[in-house]
Write an enzyme that holds these catalytic residues in place. Structure first.
Site, PDB file in Angstrom:
ATOM      1  N   PRO A  57       0.818  -1.230   0.000  1.00 48.44           N
ATOM      2  CA  PRO A  57       0.000   0.000   0.000  1.00 48.44           C
ATOM      3  C   PRO A  57       0.844   1.269   0.000  1.00 48.44           C
ATOM      4  O   PRO A  57       1.710   1.436   0.840  1.00 48.44           O
ATOM      5  CB  PRO A  57      -0.781  -0.132   1.301  1.00 48.44           C
ATOM      6  CG  PRO A  57       0.106  -0.941   2.189  1.00 48.44           C
ATOM      7  CD  PRO A  57       0.819  -1.913   1.301  1.00 48.44           C
ATOM      8  N   ASP A  96      -2.055   2.671   2.671  1.00 47.63           N
ATOM      9  CA  ASP A  96      -1.432   2.753   3.980  1.00 47.63           C
ATOM     10  C   ASP A  96      -1.809   4.114   4.561  1.00 47.63           C
ATOM     11  O   ASP A  96      -1.416   5.143   4.032  1.00 47.63           O
ATOM     12  CB  ASP A  96       0.093   2.628   3.806  1.00 47.63           C
ATOM     13  CG  ASP A  96       0.789   2.345   5.118  1.00 47.63           C
ATOM     14  OD1 ASP A  96       0.092   2.101   6.122  1.00 47.63           O
ATOM     15  OD2 ASP A  96       2.030   2.376   5.138  1.00 47.63           O
ATOM     16  N   TRP A 577       8.283  -3.143   4.030  1.00 46.83           N
ATOM     17  CA  TRP A 577       7.112  -4.012   3.886  1.00 46.83           C
ATOM     18  C   TRP A 577       7.489  -5.473   3.668  1.00 46.83           C
ATOM     19  O   TRP A 577       6.867  -6.366   4.248  1.00 46.83           O
ATOM     20  CB  TRP A 577       6.270  -3.488   2.734  1.00 46.83           C
ATOM     21  CG  TRP A 577       4.883  -4.027   2.679  1.00 46.83           C
ATOM     22  CD1 TRP A 577       3.938  -3.963   3.666  1.00 46.83           C
ATOM     23  CD2 TRP A 577       4.285  -4.715   1.583  1.00 46.83           C
ATOM     24  NE1 TRP A 577       2.785  -4.550   3.239  1.00 46.83           N
ATOM     25  CE2 TRP A 577       2.957  -5.029   1.965  1.00 46.83           C
ATOM     26  CE3 TRP A 577       4.720  -5.085   0.312  1.00 46.83           C
ATOM     27  CZ2 TRP A 577       2.079  -5.695   1.117  1.00 46.83           C
ATOM     28  CZ3 TRP A 577       3.843  -5.741  -0.528  1.00 46.83           C
ATOM     29  CH2 TRP A 577       2.538  -6.052  -0.134  1.00 46.83           C
ATOM     30  N   LYS A 615      12.491  16.889  -2.446  1.00 47.64           N
ATOM     31  CA  LYS A 615      11.836  18.193  -2.426  1.00 47.64           C
ATOM     32  C   LYS A 615      12.866  19.305  -2.379  1.00 47.64           C
ATOM     33  O   LYS A 615      12.710  20.331  -3.028  1.00 47.64           O
ATOM     34  CB  LYS A 615      10.920  18.282  -1.197  1.00 47.64           C
ATOM     35  CG  LYS A 615       9.520  17.770  -1.487  1.00 47.64           C
ATOM     36  CD  LYS A 615       8.614  18.040  -0.302  1.00 47.64           C
ATOM     37  CE  LYS A 615       7.344  17.215  -0.424  1.00 47.64           C
ATOM     38  NZ  LYS A 615       6.748  16.919   0.865  1.00 47.64           N
TER      39      LYS A 615
END
Ligand SMILES: [Zn+2]
Ligand SMILES: [Zn+2]
Length: 1009
Positions: A57, A96, A577, A615
């Site tokens: 997810p 998620d 995960w 970013k």
């Protein structure tokens, strides 16, 4: 008739490939006809088997970028491909939703700085609502990205990790752990982020390259040996604040320690470090006066210096084991001084050294990692801010030897990048270390396709640390353990039903299984009748998403789909995960079995220059804006084609526009070429099948060759997909479309299509039957890569010519290689032919002779086998080589030694080319030069290749050229598909829309009417 045809054909496939228009149209087609849903239903009822799959997810806390897109495209590729092979796959989305990242963003939005402020000013109820709102904002972006990318994942069947039903099933994993004694509470040293105010799991330490170069003080200090005049232990640390929680000193039992005389003092340290340390401290005069083993130092007491400032330390000092030297094997005698100070409250090894000796653990910190009252004068100071105070206090007491800043690599929080601090805290742990053998064994059975990620994953698992699953946060699945306030007994609750039955107090009305509501449920202690409260923890978000194989399915589905056949996520998920899935599944089943049979770890996606997208660099390429301007199909093909999925990919928009675009554009134009010609001749795929063609015996060698190469391509593409070598599968398709069909096959048959002679109609229909079969098969092979283009071609070309075909290309079966169509001997003949052709081309290049110019003769000197192949394909060779005559020889003939011959060779083949051009050859060459200009004008004016024009006009040729050209006008008419070709003198002698062209040094003028 030509005009009508022209208009009709344009309606279906425009003259140029316009992917954005195609994608919009096909997206609407899929939605309107519910193709995605129908496909899922169809395969559920008609399949060759079920393949399990669970969505890894995406965290609904970020905007999808190209890295995500690459992963999703790989998932979709597999889904479409396996579905075409007849399998039914639960290609259902999952999100998620909980955890720290979401909380942090909401905190930022609400303007709260820490957890205390959050609880006081905002309150947990509102906070939870804000978290839900936050994830929905991202959900919209992800659904939009999937839609644009053409991902056939089912969003209606998505799982959400915050939903009650999901959490209840997640609890089943914990219940199994509880029953097996694998879920424990205890003091453990955990990595703790002072910014996020929560502990991190060991898998999160170092996650996403969170090791950073940081600056810390490098401090040498002394602890005085008790009851001595001038003897000291020399110690080094980069975390001065830990001296506040110091409990012991450790030496290596086998180490050779010495007393070094410096001025009037004697310093105790390990021998091999004396020289480097003295050099570092700039001490020139020193002398070793005594040597003794580490064991001899054990039990010595030292004067802890801060007893006056930290009253608790003065109290602990009375403990028989505190502030004494211990022997530990983990002490590294090759770094620093070989004497290590131990703070069990702030270090993992320190903690275990204290645990096994029964030394108390001193952890005077609050949630913000500020010292508490117990730390005396340090109370209220943030741990790392105490560094300077500690150094100053050591200086005052004459215990400071040296301090200077040092830059070193240090783990930071992967979210907030605060320096992590190790703290002993009360936590809940999954004792996965106890079942590590089983876990590693399970992991070793999995197929990883590539060695690198496999080794990385297995060696990470072998570390086998316990998994700290408790988090002191709000927005998470609650830990369902209640503790009695009177006797300390614990109860594990595994469902809402059980909770309701046992509840003593509960919130009013319907409440969800989240804080703060669930904290209001109290239970009655079965042992003493006291009141029980829930442990305030929520679960690690990795535990939350790692529960998906069981939590997202029903019991029945779980049996059918788990272990899943194939999962794929980024390489960073070895610690994420992939790890939590595995640990939880082994706990749940008790078996040495992973919840996946195969796991493909993908390399990360970087910017064009190979830098990580971030970013701060401003180089993140987001999916939705990207696909406003660029084709999803071209992007998809680029992701898969550019490199192996396991490699790091540099995403380069310029590169995307070149070869990947060219491949798809070529496939498009081949289909357009086929459609135009086939419709013109009334080709009917149901009637003019390959079986029919065989009956009428109209197939020629190029057709057999193409069909044989097609089988090779089907086999290669399928095999490479099986191995997750998507780039090699894409390369096989690229080569087949561009080289085999476009560059080689089409030139071999094009001239046969230039006539509308009814006597050769069957031959043309045979070519269409070959192209129909080949291009349709290729369109199916492309479907997992470029679903929009495949669907568009399927609808506009194949389904239009044969309306009995499926409603969508996705319902088609994946092609299988047909052995009877494979002809390896013929392929070899053609390979030899093309080798000779390319030798002729390089000979022409050496002699500066254009390929369009016909030449008289070529001599091939080659072994028998090559000559045999050449003879069998001679007409094709002459056509490609554009030579009138070929002679074969075993030895070089004498006459080729004259000046007019050029030669090239490769291996055992030599080519001799006669470069002499007589009037006839010059005339024919000139005709072809001009014909090419006419053809480009035809295209420009929008004539389809099959259209026959009335007249072509040519003006202002030199007299010499007119003479050369005249004998070839008839041939030219055929070549340019014109009823007549007229030559004019000056262009103003005839009224026409003249176009100017360069012909060598002169200008000529061409018009079409
Ligand atoms: Zn943090
Ligand atoms: Zn009790």
């Amino acid at each position: 008739m030509t005009e009508k045809f022209k208009a009709d054909s344009e309606k279906w496939l425009t003259m140029d490939y316009r992917p954005l228009e195609i994608e919009k149209e096909i997206r609407e087609f899929w939605e309107k006809n519910r193709i995605k849903e129908k496909l899922m239903d169809f395969r559920e009822k008609n399949n060759v088997g079920f393949l399990g799959w669970v969505e890894g997810p995406p965290t609904l806390n970020g905007i999808p970028h190209v890295g995500h897109a690459r992963g999703r495209v790989i998932k979709d590729l597999r889904y479409r491909w396996k579905t075409m092979q007849g399998y039914s796959i639960p290609f259902w989305a999952g999100w998620d939703c909980q955890g720290l990242p979401v909380e942090l963003e909401v905190e930022r939005a609400l303007g709260v700085k820490n957890k205390r402020e959050l609880l006081e000013r905002v309150g947990e109820e509102r906070f939870i609502e804000e978290c839900k709102k936050a994830i929905m904002k991202y959900h919209k972006e992800w659904v939009e990205a999937d839609k644009k990318l053409g991902i056939f994942i089912n969003h209606d069947k998505a799982y959400w990790t915050y939903m009650d039903n999901y959490i209840e099933r997640e609890w089943q994993y914990l219940k199994r752990a509880w029953e097996q004694g694998l879920l424990e509470e205890g003091y453990y040293v955990v990595a703790y982020c002072p910014g996020c105010q929560t502990s991190l799991s060991s898998a999160e330490v170092g996650y996403e390259d969170s090791y950073r170069i940081v600056e810390d003080p490098s401090l040498y200090f002394k602890f005085k040996l008790a009851d001595s005049e001038n003897e000291y232990f020399l110690v080094w640390t980069t975390m001065p604040f830990t001296i506040v929680t110091d409990m012991m000193l450790a030496v290596h039992p086998k180490g050779e320690y010495v007393k070094v005389k410096v001025n009037e003092e004697k310093w105790i340290m390990v021998k091999q470090r004396v020289e480097p340390v003295m050099r570092e401290l700039c001490i020139e005069k020193y002398e070793i006066t005594e040597t003794l083993s580490g064991e001899k130092l054990e039990g010595l007491k030292y004067d802890y210096p801060f007893k006056d400032m930290v009253p608790k330390q003065a109290e602990l000092d009375n403990h028989p084991l505190v502030h004494k030297v211990v022997c530990e094997d983990f002490v590294d005698v090759n770094t620093a001084t070989g004497v290590v100070h131990l703070s069990p409250g702030n270090g993992e090894e320190d903690f275990w050294a204290a645990q096994k000796r029964g030394v108390p653990v001193f952890v005077p910190f609050d949630d913000e990692v500020k010292f508490t009252e117990e730390a005396g004068v340090f109370s209220g100071v943030f741990a790392r801010d105490a560094d300077a105070v500690v150094v100053e206090e050591l200086r005052k007491r004459g215990l400071l030897v040296a301090v200077k800043p040092v830059k070193h690599e240090y783990p930071t929080c992967w979210r907030s990048h605060h320096k992590l601090i190790w703290l002993a805290r009360r936590e809940y742990f999954l004792r996965t270390d106890k079942i590590n053998e089983k876990i590693v064994k399970a992991a070793e059975k999995v197929e990883y396709f590539f060695e690198g990620p496999k080794n990385r994953f297995i060696s990470f698992l072998k570390e086998g640390k316990p998994w700290c699953i408790s988090r002191e946060r709000v927005w998470g699945a609650p830990l369902p353990i209640w503790v009695c306030e009177k006797c300390g007994a614990k109860t594990f609750i595994s469902s809402r039903k059980e909770l309701m039955e046992k509840a003593l107090e509960k919130p009013e009305g319907n409440f969800e299984l989240h804080k703060p509501w669930i904290d209001r449920v109290t239970l009655r202690c079965e042992k003493c009748g006291g009141k029980m409260h829930r442990e305030p923890f929520v679960l690690d978000t990795w535990h939350n998403s790692g529960a998906s194989p069981y939590a997202r399915f029903t019991d029945e589905e779980f049996k059918r789909y788990v272990p899943t056949d194939f999962l794929t996520e980024g390489i960073d998920q070895t610690r994420g995960w992939a790890n939590s899935l595995l640990l939880e599944h082994v706990i749940l089943t008790g078996k040495a079995e992973a919840p996946y049979k195969a796991f493909l770890f993908q390399g990360l996606t970087q910017d064009a220059k190979g830098r990580k997208m971030s970013k701060s660099l401003g180089n993140v390429v987001e999916v939705n804006p990207l696909l406003e301007k660029h084709s999803a199909d071209v992007c998809r093909f680029y992701f898969l084609w550019k490199c192996s999925p396991v490699e790091f990919m540099n995403f380069d928009l310029e590169e995307l526009k070149r070869r990947p675009y060219q491949v798809l554009s070529t496939l498009y134009h081949l289909n357009r070429f086929f459609l135009q010609n086939a419709e013109y001749d009334g080709f009917n795929p149901r009637e003019h099948t390959l079986e029919w063609v065989e009956r009428v015996r109209e197939l020629k060698k190029p057709d057999f060759w193409l069909l044989s190469k097609l089988q090779e391509t089907v086999e290669k593409c399928t095999d490479k997909l099986e191995r997750c070598e998507f780039n090699n599968a894409a390369a096989a398709l690229e080569d087949f479309v561009i080289e085999v069909i476009s560059r080689l096959y089409v030139p071999m048959i094009r001239r046969e299509l230039w006539t509308d002679n009814p006597e050769t109609l069957n031959r043309r229909l045979a070519i269409y039957a070959t192209l129909w079969h080949t291009l349709k098969t290729v369109t199916l092979l492309f479907n997992p890569f470029t679903p929009y283009l495949s669907e568009a071609l399927y609808q506009k070309v194949y389904r239009r010519l044969d309306p009995t075909l499926h409603e969508s290309v996705n319902f088609e079966s994946w092609p299988k290689p047909e052995k009877t169509m494979r002809n390896q001997a013929l392929e070899e003949d053609f390979e030899r032919l093309f080798r000779c052709v390319s030798l002729v081309y390089s000979a022409r290049q050496n002699a500066r002779l254009k390929r369009r110019w016909p030449l008289r003769k070529v001599v091939v000197v080659a072994p028998e086998k090559t000559c045999e192949s050449m003879k069998s394909l001679e007409a094709i060779f002459l056509e490609f080589a554009n030579v009138k005559e070929v002679e074969y020889a075993r030895r070089v003939p004498d006459y080729v030694s004259s000046d007019s011959w050029v030669s090239t060779s490769e291996g055992d083949i030599r080519i001799f080319l006669d470069t002499h051009r007589d009037k006839q050859l010059l005339g024919e060459g000139l005709m072809r030069d001009i014909a090419r200009r006419v053809q480009s004008l035809r295209k420009e004016l929008g004539y389809v290749p099959t259209a026959i024009v009335d007249a072509v006009h040519i003006a202002e040729l030199t007299d010499e050229n007119v003479e050369l050209l005249k004998p070839y006008l008839k041939e030219m008419e055929e070549l340019v598909r014109a009823k007549n070709v007229y030559l004019h003198g000056k262009r103003d002698e005839f009224e026409a829309e003249w176009r100017e062209y360069r012909l060598d040094k002169n200008k000529i003028y061409v018009a079409i009417s």
